[in-house]
Design a protein around this motif. Structure first.
Motif, PDB file in Angstrom:
ATOM      1  N   HIS A   1      -4.064  36.987  46.071  1.00 30.56           N
ATOM      2  CA  HIS A   1      -3.087  37.607  45.171  1.00 30.56           C
ATOM      3  C   HIS A   1      -1.965  36.613  44.858  1.00 30.56           C
ATOM      4  O   HIS A   1      -1.602  36.398  43.701  1.00 30.56           O
ATOM      5  CB  HIS A   1      -2.506  38.871  45.808  1.00 30.56           C
ATOM      6  CG  HIS A   1      -1.206  39.312  45.209  1.00 30.56           C
ATOM      7  ND1 HIS A   1      -1.123  39.906  43.966  1.00 30.56           N
ATOM      8  CD2 HIS A   1       0.064  39.198  45.658  1.00 30.56           C
ATOM      9  CE1 HIS A   1       0.149  40.147  43.691  1.00 30.56           C
ATOM     10  NE2 HIS A   1       0.886  39.730  44.698  1.00 30.56           N
TER      11      HIS A   1
ATOM     12  N   HIS B   1       6.670  34.726  47.478  1.00 28.21           N
ATOM     13  CA  HIS B   1       7.136  36.073  47.135  1.00 28.21           C
ATOM     14  C   HIS B   1       6.613  37.182  48.048  1.00 28.21           C
ATOM     15  O   HIS B   1       7.247  38.220  48.156  1.00 28.21           O
ATOM     16  CB  HIS B   1       6.872  36.389  45.658  1.00 28.21           C
ATOM     17  CG  HIS B   1       5.551  37.032  45.393  1.00 28.21           C
ATOM     18  ND1 HIS B   1       4.376  36.329  45.312  1.00 28.21           N
ATOM     19  CD2 HIS B   1       5.202  38.337  45.226  1.00 28.21           C
ATOM     20  CE1 HIS B   1       3.375  37.162  45.086  1.00 28.21           C
ATOM     21  NE2 HIS B   1       3.841  38.382  45.032  1.00 28.21           N
ATOM     22  N   ASP B   2       5.478  36.964  48.706  1.00 29.98           N
ATOM     23  CA  ASP B   2       4.930  38.019  49.562  1.00 29.98           C
ATOM     24  C   ASP B   2       4.883  37.630  51.038  1.00 29.98           C
ATOM     25  O   ASP B   2       4.225  38.308  51.824  1.00 29.98           O
ATOM     26  CB  ASP B   2       3.515  38.391  49.092  1.00 29.98           C
ATOM     27  CG  ASP B   2       3.525  39.558  48.100  1.00 29.98           C
ATOM     28  OD1 ASP B   2       4.605  40.160  47.896  1.00 29.98           O
ATOM     29  OD2 ASP B   2       2.464  39.866  47.536  1.00 29.98           O
TER      30      ASP B   2
ATOM     31  N   ASP C   1       3.967  39.108  38.835  1.00 35.79           N
ATOM     32  CA  ASP C   1       3.459  39.810  40.026  1.00 35.79           C
ATOM     33  C   ASP C   1       2.888  41.159  39.590  1.00 35.79           C
ATOM     34  O   ASP C   1       1.779  41.544  39.951  1.00 35.79           O
ATOM     35  CB  ASP C   1       4.613  39.991  41.023  1.00 35.79           C
ATOM     36  CG  ASP C   1       4.165  40.586  42.354  1.00 35.79           C
ATOM     37  OD1 ASP C   1       2.978  40.449  42.698  1.00 35.79           O
ATOM     38  OD2 ASP C   1       5.023  41.175  43.048  1.00 35.79           O
TER      39      ASP C   1
HETATM   40 MG    MG Z   1       3.027  40.368  45.144  1.00 32.00          MG
END
Ligand code: MG
Length: 376
Positions: A81, A110-111, A187
């Protein structure tokens, strides 16, 4: 003859070629701990590389996006992802004249703050940490980057630039630079598209029922027109591809119109604009929300997905309670944090750092007879 382009040449190229409202590495607000600049990488390229070399990044491979690994190997994980978000974000950033290196660093980070079992794991930790400082994945990502990654001799964390750190505080008062706004928008485009893809592949979503949403209907119609008679697998792939392409094109058109209207003269003015300058058009916003609602009803709330999520939340809660009640069961690496941060936070850091796979193993070690100890 030395043909190497050093950092100064790269920085000069940014000043020459990027849009006036792009962030430039030379104008970075810097790092918390002073460091010498690298000879041939800009500050943002260095941030990106530090993220890729972190343990937290490697763990994304075994963290859930929607489906736990046991569903099969073809589904998205947080790592794939993240790579899709980075790739789409870079394309969008480049097309808008923004800083591609900074965008990539933000996308790759970001994750990082997600614990095991995706949002379910996060919800469980948030409930458990009520009254103990709470838990929120963006804040935890910053904690990993500032504190928990330990490899440099002179400081804790990765000592990233302020711009990458700011991008994780999406809910703070501070507005985001345009590069962070790109990642946020991409995203959403990415997970909507790949959750449709994975949901159809798993046989949980129904392609016919999905045509109730404008985005899927329009994408499917494009594929039928261009490639009539295509088999189901290829149809799905091309409809998802068309969906992403349409959403990104809309994002670029709507964002450049908004940027042109606001006419920011530099990155600071772009950040301080009264509304986000990068984002979908109002029409696309409505369509994306419609698709998201369909996914909530038919995918995230589907009974098999729900069972998996509830089970995961139970695992996390049982482990947290056991370890908080009896910290003698904590391994030394986690016990070191108890004095520094308090017991609850140390247990939370320990569990949040785990992949799905490791959390399952730890659960067996803690609760099932016959599962051997772990040796560090
Ligand atoms: Mg994400």
């Amino acid at each position: 003859m030395n043909l190497r382009r050093d950092r100064e040449a790269l920085e000069a190229r940014e000043l020459r070629e990027l849009a006036p409202y792009a962030m430039k590495a030379r104008e970075s607000r810097g790092r918390r701990h002073g460091e010498n600049e690298h000879p041939y990488r800009t500050a943002y390229q260095r941030d990106r590389d530090r993220i890729v070399h972190s343990a937290a990044f490697r763990r994304l491979e075994y963290k859930t996006q929607v489906f736990v690994n046991s569903f099969g190997d073809d589904y998205r994980t947080r790592l794939t992802h993240t790579m899709e978000v980075a790739q789409i974000s870079r394309t969008a950033a480049r097309a808008l004249g923004l800083n591609e290196d900074l965008t990539e660093a933000i996308a790759l980070a970001h994750d990082l703050g997600h614990g095991p079992f995706g949002h379910t794991g996060e919800d469980a930790l948030r409930d458990l940490m009520k009254g103990h400082g709470g838990f929120e994945h963006n804040r935890h990502a910053l904690r990993i980057l500032d504190e928990l990654e330990r490899k440099y001799p002179n400081f804790q964390g990765l000592n990233l630039t302020q711009e990458v750190r700011d991008s994780l505080l999406k809910h703070g008062k501070r507005q985001l630079c345009l590069e962070a706004q790109v990642v946020d928008a991409c995203d959403r485009i990415t997970y909507n598209a790949h959750d449709v893809d994975d949901g159809l592949a798993a046989g949980i979503l129904d392609a016919e029922a999905l045509t109730a949403t404008a985005l899927w209907r329009e994408s499917s119609e494009v594929v039928t027109r261009r490639w009539p008679g295509l088999d189901a697998g290829r149809r799905r792939y091309h409809a998802v591809r068309t969906l992403i392409d349409g959403a990104v094109t809309d994002l670029l058109d709507a964002s450049s119109a908004r940027i042109a209207e606001a006419a920011p003269r530099n990155a600071e003015e772009a950040r301080a604009a009264s509304r986000r300058l990068v984002g979908p058009s109002p029409a696309m916003e409505v369509k994306q929300a419609e698709l998201a609602r369909h996914l909530h009803t038919h995918l995230y709330n589907e009974y098999r997905v729900q069972r998996m999520r509830r089970k995961a939340a139970r695992f996390v809660a049982e482990m947290w309670k056991t370890l908080v009640e009896d910290s003698a069961q904590l391994p030394p690496s986690a016990r070191a944090g108890v004095e520094q941060y308090g017991l609850e936070t140390a247990v939370c850091d320990y569990l949040a750092g785990m992949t799905d796979r490791e959390a399952l193993r730890e659960y067996r070690r803690l609760f099932l007879p016959g599962d051997g100890p772990r040796f560090e």
